[in-house]
Write an enzyme that holds these catalytic residues in place. Structure first.
Site, PDB file in Angstrom:
ATOM      1  N   THR A 135       0.834  -1.308  -0.052  1.00 62.32           N
ATOM      2  CA  THR A 135      -0.135  -0.048  -0.092  1.00 62.32           C
ATOM      3  C   THR A 135       0.865   1.229   0.018  1.00 62.32           C
ATOM      4  O   THR A 135       1.927   1.327   0.565  1.00 62.32           O
ATOM      5  CB  THR A 135      -0.899   0.018   1.318  1.00 62.32           C
ATOM      6  OG1 THR A 135      -1.354   1.069   1.540  1.00 62.32           O
ATOM      7  CG2 THR A 135      -0.010  -0.442   2.604  1.00 62.32           C
ATOM      8  N   ASP A 136       0.456   2.553  -0.356  1.00 57.31           N
ATOM      9  CA  ASP A 136       0.988   3.581  -0.297  1.00 57.31           C
ATOM     10  C   ASP A 136       1.204   4.218   1.061  1.00 57.31           C
ATOM     11  O   ASP A 136       1.681   4.962   1.163  1.00 57.31           O
ATOM     12  CB  ASP A 136       0.447   4.594  -1.414  1.00 57.31           C
ATOM     13  CG  ASP A 136      -1.176   4.920  -1.119  1.00 57.31           C
ATOM     14  OD1 ASP A 136      -1.577   4.260  -0.283  1.00 57.31           O
ATOM     15  OD2 ASP A 136      -1.721   5.892  -1.775  1.00 57.31           O
ATOM     16  N   GLU A 137       0.239   3.536   1.884  1.00 60.52           N
ATOM     17  CA  GLU A 137       0.239   4.065   3.344  1.00 60.52           C
ATOM     18  C   GLU A 137       1.621   3.944   4.096  1.00 60.52           C
ATOM     19  O   GLU A 137       1.883   4.609   5.040  1.00 60.52           O
ATOM     20  CB  GLU A 137      -0.828   3.334   4.246  1.00 60.52           C
ATOM     21  CG  GLU A 137      -2.162   3.697   3.322  1.00 60.52           C
ATOM     22  CD  GLU A 137      -3.398   3.395   4.375  1.00 60.52           C
ATOM     23  OE1 GLU A 137      -3.399   3.194   5.624  1.00 60.52           O
ATOM     24  OE2 GLU A 137      -4.402   3.024   3.746  1.00 60.52           O
ATOM     25  N   TYR A 160      -1.434  -0.576  10.988  1.00 63.10           N
ATOM     26  CA  TYR A 160      -1.823  -1.152   9.640  1.00 63.10           C
ATOM     27  C   TYR A 160      -0.528  -0.936   8.684  1.00 63.10           C
ATOM     28  O   TYR A 160       0.252  -1.888   8.107  1.00 63.10           O
ATOM     29  CB  TYR A 160      -2.978  -0.808   8.934  1.00 63.10           C
ATOM     30  CG  TYR A 160      -3.238  -1.184   7.448  1.00 63.10           C
ATOM     31  CD1 TYR A 160      -3.020  -2.459   7.214  1.00 63.10           C
ATOM     32  CD2 TYR A 160      -3.149  -0.044   6.440  1.00 63.10           C
ATOM     33  CE1 TYR A 160      -3.114  -2.705   5.555  1.00 63.10           C
ATOM     34  CE2 TYR A 160      -3.168  -0.391   5.262  1.00 63.10           C
ATOM     35  CZ  TYR A 160      -3.419  -1.686   4.785  1.00 63.10           C
ATOM     36  OH  TYR A 160      -3.112  -2.044   3.422  1.00 63.10           O
ATOM     37  N   LYS A 164       2.534  -3.182   7.070  1.00 63.41           N
ATOM     38  CA  LYS A 164       2.803  -3.361   5.785  1.00 63.41           C
ATOM     39  C   LYS A 164       4.168  -3.122   5.538  1.00 63.41           C
ATOM     40  O   LYS A 164       5.061  -3.808   4.461  1.00 63.41           O
ATOM     41  CB  LYS A 164       1.658  -2.630   4.932  1.00 63.41           C
ATOM     42  CG  LYS A 164       0.294  -2.980   5.061  1.00 63.41           C
ATOM     43  CD  LYS A 164      -0.002  -4.541   4.531  1.00 63.41           C
ATOM     44  CE  LYS A 164       0.394  -4.697   3.009  1.00 63.41           C
ATOM     45  NZ  LYS A 164      -0.062  -6.044   2.395  1.00 63.41           N
TER      46      LYS A 164
HETATM   47  N1  LIG Z   1      -8.035  -1.943  -0.494  1.00 60.49           N
HETATM   48  C1  LIG Z   1      -7.260  -1.129  -0.633  1.00 60.49           C
HETATM   49  O1  LIG Z   1      -7.487  -0.060  -1.283  1.00 60.49           O
HETATM   50  C2  LIG Z   1      -5.740  -1.482  -0.850  1.00 60.49           C
HETATM   51  C3  LIG Z   1      -4.681  -0.589  -1.338  1.00 60.49           C
HETATM   52  C4  LIG Z   1      -3.481  -0.761  -1.561  1.00 60.49           C
HETATM   53  C5  LIG Z   1      -2.940  -1.945  -0.958  1.00 60.49           C
HETATM   54  N2  LIG Z   1      -3.867  -3.058  -0.596  1.00 60.49           N
HETATM   55  C6  LIG Z   1      -3.404  -4.379  -0.214  1.00 60.49           C
HETATM   56  O2  LIG Z   1      -3.804  -5.280  -0.943  1.00 60.49           O
HETATM   57  C7  LIG Z   1      -4.373  -6.607  -0.433  1.00 60.49           C
HETATM   58  C8  LIG Z   1      -5.580  -6.860  -0.501  1.00 60.49           C
HETATM   59  O3  LIG Z   1      -6.326  -5.787  -0.027  1.00 60.49           O
HETATM   60  P1  LIG Z   1      -7.989  -6.040   0.197  1.00 60.49           P
HETATM   61  O4  LIG Z   1      -8.662  -4.692   0.223  1.00 60.49           O
HETATM   62  O5  LIG Z   1      -8.484  -7.169  -0.950  1.00 60.49           O
HETATM   63  O6  LIG Z   1      -8.200  -6.712   1.533  1.00 60.49           O
HETATM   64  P2  LIG Z   1      -9.299  -7.423   2.481  1.00 60.49           P
HETATM   65  O7  LIG Z   1      -9.503  -7.314   3.817  1.00 60.49           O
HETATM   66  O8  LIG Z   1     -10.612  -7.347   1.339  1.00 60.49           O
HETATM   67  O9  LIG Z   1      -9.116  -9.109   1.996  1.00 60.49           O
HETATM   68  C9  LIG Z   1      -8.087  -9.849   2.598  1.00 60.49           C
HETATM   69  C10 LIG Z   1      -8.119 -11.098   2.330  1.00 60.49           C
HETATM   70  O10 LIG Z   1      -7.139 -11.794   3.052  1.00 60.49           O
HETATM   71  C11 LIG Z   1      -7.691 -13.056   3.736  1.00 60.49           C
HETATM   72  N3  LIG Z   1      -6.788 -13.106   4.869  1.00 60.49           N
HETATM   73  C12 LIG Z   1      -6.705 -12.525   6.103  1.00 60.49           C
HETATM   74  N4  LIG Z   1      -5.597 -12.953   6.855  1.00 60.49           N
HETATM   75  C13 LIG Z   1      -5.344 -14.111   6.463  1.00 60.49           C
HETATM   76  C14 LIG Z   1      -4.380 -15.149   6.733  1.00 60.49           C
HETATM   77  N5  LIG Z   1      -3.783 -15.273   7.828  1.00 60.49           N
HETATM   78  N6  LIG Z   1      -4.166 -16.324   6.041  1.00 60.49           N
HETATM   79  C15 LIG Z   1      -5.042 -16.075   4.769  1.00 60.49           C
HETATM   80  N7  LIG Z   1      -5.659 -15.185   4.447  1.00 60.49           N
HETATM   81  C16 LIG Z   1      -5.950 -14.397   5.225  1.00 60.49           C
HETATM   82  C17 LIG Z   1      -9.229 -12.487   4.098  1.00 60.49           C
HETATM   83  O11 LIG Z   1      -9.922 -13.641   4.353  1.00 60.49           O
HETATM   84  C18 LIG Z   1      -9.442 -11.865   2.855  1.00 60.49           C
HETATM   85  O12 LIG Z   1      -9.923 -12.755   1.913  1.00 60.49           O
HETATM   86  C19 LIG Z   1      -3.589  -6.266   1.093  1.00 60.49           C
HETATM   87  O13 LIG Z   1      -2.406  -6.519   1.230  1.00 60.49           O
HETATM   88  C20 LIG Z   1      -3.570  -4.827   1.196  1.00 60.49           C
HETATM   89  O14 LIG Z   1      -2.804  -4.237   2.168  1.00 60.49           O
HETATM   90  C21 LIG Z   1      -5.379  -2.677  -0.398  1.00 60.49           C
END
Ligand SMILES: NC(=O)c1ccc[n+]([C@@H]2O[C@H](COP(=O)([O-])OP(=O)(O)OC[C@H]3O[C@@H](n4cnc5c(N)ncnc54)[C@H](O)[C@@H]3O)[C@@H](O)[C@H]2O)c1
Length: 334
Positions: A135-137, A160, A164
């Protein structure tokens, strides 16, 4: 290139969450020669409903389990002989990390370590790719101007983003220490279908149509750079296949909006779609106590990925938001 190998199976983690469940159908469709094993714990944030369309796909396998579980991850590497990993799995909600950070440290740091360590032990081929989704955070907060680039300093401000950031550093260390073929992509805020109800845009839509207050933190002036989730998927695909080992790539949509403007835009869309409502949905907007340590502004300079890998976002913010609202109206069956 990972595409043309006899046993071509990759491990995708967290594929039942928001971004992963948009990514897997896209990836299976665009890479018929690659099998995908989706390892997901199905926490409150994951749902197999998100993956109904691919559950019978011949190249797709679902495994319920924890990325921190060394016995399981070891077994999966042995059984499937992966030649790539794309790590989406994470605890992803900043508010939850403020209230209970422990699980963030476990999943985001220890889980990433466990995947890296198994890849290091099992992979004899130096070209097998480990792609870490971040993430950019991790870069902290910007003032009124400027952009994050791949050279920005890490300055995470929430549990968080700190978790990351730690995982990004572990990934980096496996490149420098062991020469593993890693890439990391750090993306701005995503929006689109299948996002969990707890996040900002689904909360605005749900609150509006339920006729309750639409909660906006502080004065609503915090700014994020929004990227439609399907554009994130094409960016990950490009970076996974063409990114240079050891590099970081920033992905963003160049759509900077403050939270209040987002709420108003969604209310305008809903006013048009549900004109029977006598008042504007925006009358429901109410400011609530700000999030602790709320970063003011994130904005991405995505010129590296566009120049080096010819990636660009295709969806305009207005059309992406309209598609998102339609998806939630359908989900809530209105
Ligand atoms: N949503 C955003 O805006 C955003 C932006 C930048 C980066 N990200 C990154 O992208 C990735 C996905 O984000 P998202 O929004 O889809 O998240 P999300 O919370 O919607 O999904 C996370 C998934 O990971 C699974 N999970 C959690 N803990 C687990 C574990 N210990 N073992 C196996 N599975 C596990 C959950 O069941 C879920 O299906 C993350 O790494 C997040 O940091 C998200």
């Amino acid at each position: 290139m990972v595409e043309h190998q006899p046993n071509n199976t990759i491990l995708v983690t967290g594929g039942a969450g928001f971004i992963g469940s948009n990514f897997i159908p896209y990836f299976l469709h665009n890479h018929p020669g690659i099998n995908v094993v989706n390892l997901d714990l199905l926490t409150y944030a994951g749902s197999l409903k998100n993956l109904e369309k691919v559950e019978k796909h011949p190249n797709y396998t679902f495994v319920r389990g924890d990325i921190c579980d060394n016995v399981l991850v070891k077994y999966l590497f042995k059984e499937y002989n992966f030649n790539g990993v794309i790590n989406f799995a994470a605890e992803s909600h900043v508010d939850n990390s403020i209230n209970s950070p422990r699980q963030f440290i476990k999943t985001n740091i220890e889980g990433t370590f466990n995947l890296l360590e198994n890849a290091r032990i099992f992979w004899k081929e130096k070209n097998y790719r480990f792609h870490h989704i971040s993430t950019d955070e991790v870069y902290g907060s910007l003032g009124e101007d400027g952009f994050f680039t791949e050279e920005s300093n890490y300055q995470p401000n929430s549990p968080y983003s700190a978790s990351k950031a730690s995982s990004d550093f572990l990934v980096r260390s496996y490149y420098h220490t062991y020469g593993m073929n890693v890439v990391t992509s750090n993306c701005s805020n995503n929006y689109g279908p299948k996002q969990h109800d707890e996040k900002l845009i689904p909360t605005i839509i749900r609150s509006a149509i339920n006729g309750v207050k639409i909660p906006i933190y502080g004065n609503g002036k915090n700014i994020r750079d929004w990227l439609f989730v399907k554009d994130h998927c094409t960016g990950i695909d490009s970076i996974y296949h063409k990114g240079k080992a050891g590099e970081t790539y920033l992905l963003g949509g160049n759509n900077e909006y403050d939270n209040l403007s987002i709420a108003k835009k969604i209310c305008d869309i809903l006013d048009n779609k549900m004109p029977n409502n006598n008042n504007s949905f925006s009358d429901q907007i109410q400011f609530v106590e700000d999030r602790l340590g709320h970063d003011f502004r994130y904005a991405i300079d995505a010129s590296k990925v566009s120049k080096d890998l010819s990636w660009k976002a295709n969806e305009s913010f207005d059309s992406g938001l309209e598609k998102t609202v339609d998806w939630y109206l359908n989900k809530y069956q209105l």
